[in-house]
Scaffold this active site. Structure first.
Site, PDB file in Angstrom:
ATOM      1  N   HIS A  73     -26.694  26.406  17.841  1.00 36.77           N
ATOM      2  CA  HIS A  73     -25.802  25.211  18.366  1.00 36.77           C
ATOM      3  C   HIS A  73     -24.921  24.762  17.140  1.00 36.77           C
ATOM      4  CE1 HIS A  73     -24.826  22.914  21.712  1.00 36.77           C
ATOM      5  NE2 HIS A  73     -25.885  22.139  21.355  1.00 36.77           N
ATOM      6  N   ARG A  87     -21.307  27.140  29.480  1.00 33.44           N
ATOM      7  CA  ARG A  87     -19.857  26.155  28.877  1.00 33.44           C
ATOM      8  C   ARG A  87     -19.012  27.343  28.000  1.00 33.44           C
ATOM      9  NH1 ARG A  87     -22.518  21.848  24.900  1.00 33.44           N
ATOM     10  NH2 ARG A  87     -22.558  20.250  26.575  1.00 33.44           N
TER      11      ARG A  87
END
Length: 168
Positions: free
Chosen positions: A124, A100
């Site tokens: 994360h 991303r």
């Protein structure tokens, strides 16, 4: 004499037709399902796929499992609990965040994401860390162009890219 291509794709080991390979994915959210789909698309990657989420009997998944795919800190916990070698427990959370990150860098610069390189490390989500010092486009380190890249004094607000990674 074989070609370079033939040498490159030469089988290094023979296929074991009797092999039983069970793969367990812990987490059935977007990341877990993306991993499952990727595994299912690979021919002969595994014989059995187990998806594990909240409230599942983990003992059933641990028996005879060859590989685990997990997100963030769960990777370490499952590695310790499972007793498997570290090479058999694979975390995927930061890989998704890094992809991303590269995509958003490319979007900001107007270049294809495959030309962008950068990594997110740590857990994360909110506690992840972008490695601004390693961000480069086609080999050009962005920190050499703007030493304030990713800091609070960065006038182009590159920090917002990391915020967007977390929000997705």
């Amino acid at each position: 004499m074989s070609t370079v291509k033939e040498q490159l794709i030469e089988k290094l080991i023979e296929d074991d037709e009797n092999s039983q390979c069970k793969i367990t994915i812990v987490g059935t959210g977007a990341v877990g399902m993306a991993c499952a789909i990727s595994i299912l698309l690979k021919v002969r990657f595994g014989d059995e796929l187990a998806l594990v989420d909240v409230g599942f009997d983990y003992d059933e998944s641990f028996s005879n499992t060859k590989f685990f795919f997990l997100v963030d800190i769960l990777t370490y916990i499952v590695w310790k609990i499972s007793g498997l070698p570290v090479t058999r427990v694979i975390g995927s959370g930061c890989n998704l965040d890094s992809a991303r990150f590269r995509y958003l860098i490319g979007e900001k610069l107007g270049v294809h994401p495959t030309s962008c390189h950068g990594w997110i490390i740590g857990e994360h989500g909110d506690s992840s860390v972008p490695l601004w010092s390693g961000v480069n486009v086609a080999g050009v380190a962005l920190k050499t162009l703007d030493p304030k890249l990713g800091t609070d004094s960065d006038k182009e607000h590159w920090k917002n890219i990391h915020k967007q990674v977390i929000q997705r």
